[in-house]
Design a protein around this motif. Structure first.
Motif, PDB file in Angstrom:
ATOM      1  N   THR A 149       7.389  -0.527 -12.660  1.00 33.97           N
ATOM      2  CA  THR A 149       7.169  -0.659 -14.007  1.00 33.97           C
ATOM      3  C   THR A 149       8.625  -0.914 -14.739  1.00 33.97           C
ATOM      4  OG1 THR A 149       5.534   1.313 -13.725  1.00 33.97           O
ATOM      5  CG2 THR A 149       6.472   0.640 -16.038  1.00 33.97           C
ATOM      6  N   SER A 183       9.709   2.878 -10.003  1.00 32.20           N
ATOM      7  CA  SER A 183       8.648   2.780  -8.832  1.00 32.20           C
ATOM      8  C   SER A 183       8.340   4.069  -8.193  1.00 32.20           C
ATOM      9  CB  SER A 183       9.207   1.428  -7.904  1.00 32.20           C
ATOM     10  OG  SER A 183       8.014   1.698  -6.777  1.00 32.20           O
ATOM     11  N   GLU A 200       5.530  -8.288  -4.058  1.00 33.15           N
ATOM     12  CA  GLU A 200       5.223  -8.476  -2.590  1.00 33.15           C
ATOM     13  C   GLU A 200       6.560  -8.122  -1.818  1.00 33.15           C
ATOM     14  OE1 GLU A 200       3.286 -11.683   0.333  1.00 33.15           O
ATOM     15  OE2 GLU A 200       3.573 -12.291  -1.725  1.00 33.15           O
ATOM     16  N   GLN A 224       3.374  -5.821  -9.413  1.00 33.73           N
ATOM     17  CA  GLN A 224       3.137  -5.531  -8.105  1.00 33.73           C
ATOM     18  C   GLN A 224       4.132  -6.606  -7.407  1.00 33.73           C
ATOM     19  OE1 GLN A 224       1.307  -3.358  -6.258  1.00 33.73           O
ATOM     20  NE2 GLN A 224       0.938  -2.284  -8.415  1.00 33.73           N
ATOM     21  N   ASP A 244       3.662  -5.835   2.431  1.00 35.04           N
ATOM     22  CA  ASP A 244       3.183  -4.654   1.325  1.00 35.04           C
ATOM     23  C   ASP A 244       3.321  -5.022  -0.042  1.00 35.04           C
ATOM     24  OD1 ASP A 244       2.812  -3.123   3.704  1.00 35.04           O
ATOM     25  OD2 ASP A 244       4.891  -2.003   3.407  1.00 35.04           O
ATOM     26  N   LYS A 245       2.545  -4.243  -0.784  1.00 33.95           N
ATOM     27  CA  LYS A 245       2.816  -4.499  -2.181  1.00 33.95           C
ATOM     28  C   LYS A 245       3.600  -3.199  -2.787  1.00 33.95           C
ATOM     29  CE  LYS A 245       0.441  -8.254  -3.033  1.00 33.95           C
ATOM     30  NZ  LYS A 245       1.031  -9.495  -3.383  1.00 33.95           N
ATOM     31  N   PRO A 256       4.596  -1.291  -6.332  1.00 33.04           N
ATOM     32  CA  PRO A 256       4.528  -1.031  -7.990  1.00 33.04           C
ATOM     33  C   PRO A 256       5.831  -0.914  -8.582  1.00 33.04           C
ATOM     34  CG  PRO A 256       3.661   0.836  -6.904  1.00 33.04           C
ATOM     35  CD  PRO A 256       4.174  -0.039  -5.745  1.00 33.04           C
ATOM     36  N   GLU A 295       3.792  -3.394 -16.016  1.00 32.26           N
ATOM     37  CA  GLU A 295       3.643  -2.950 -14.469  1.00 32.26           C
ATOM     38  C   GLU A 295       3.329  -4.130 -13.819  1.00 32.26           C
ATOM     39  OE1 GLU A 295       0.758   0.157 -13.955  1.00 32.26           O
ATOM     40  OE2 GLU A 295       1.566   1.481 -15.806  1.00 32.26           O
TER      41      GLU A 295
END
Length: 158
Positions: free
Chosen positions: A127, A66, A141, A139, A122-123, A125, A137
């Motif tokens: 992988t 990330s 939370e 997202q 927030d989100k 990311p 990929e």
């Protein structure tokens, strides 16, 4: 001449057919990804999700990364003579047609060297990388984590 063209075409299909075959990332459905909120000053958190393998062979989650962290490791909890301890694992398997949950008290992603605090809402990311090198990929939370609330949730089979 016509036979040679057909033969060459069929031979070419044999060599490129792996390109059309589904990858582990294609077979994997990821649901409910979330990361634990951490207050300022803490640089480690954990990520959780559910992996469902829609394919017909076992797949393995082998790594994750990330941009929000300096490092992500795959971990599990083990019972070491009555003491629960976290340990890194090389991979997290998902059986064909099966589901593997990454959840508190079990498999999880250790999110280390956070570049900023994770705040609820927030989100993040992330992988995911699988044994064949394919990547997915997602997202996650960021959610507030309450040990008492979460343990009740887990005991109820959720």
């Amino acid at each position: 001449m016509y036979k040679q063209l057909i033969s060459g075409f069929l031979l070419g299909l044999c060599f490129i057919s792996p390109v059309f075959a589904g990858s582990a990332a294609d077979d994997m459905e990821v649901t409910a990804p979330w990361a634990r909120e951490v207050p300022p000053g803490l640089t480690t958190s954990a990520g959780f999700l559910t992996l469902h393998n829609k394919g017909n062979k076992e797949h393995k989650l082998v790594a994750a990364e990330s941009p929000a962290t300096g490092m992500v490791e795959l971990h599990t909890h083990i019972n070491d003579n009555g003491v629960m301890r976290m340990r890194p694992v090389e991979n997290i398997p998902v059986a064909p047609g099966g589901t593997t949950k990454l959840q508190p008290g079990g498999y999880h992603l250790m999110l280390m060297m956070l570049k900023k605090p994770l705040k609820s809402g927030d989100k993040m990311p992330i992988t995911l990388e699988f044994e064949d090198g394919s990547r997915k990929e997602i997202q996650a939370e960021v959610l507030h984590f309450s040990m008492e609330k979460d343990m009740k949730h887990m005991k109820m089979g959720h």
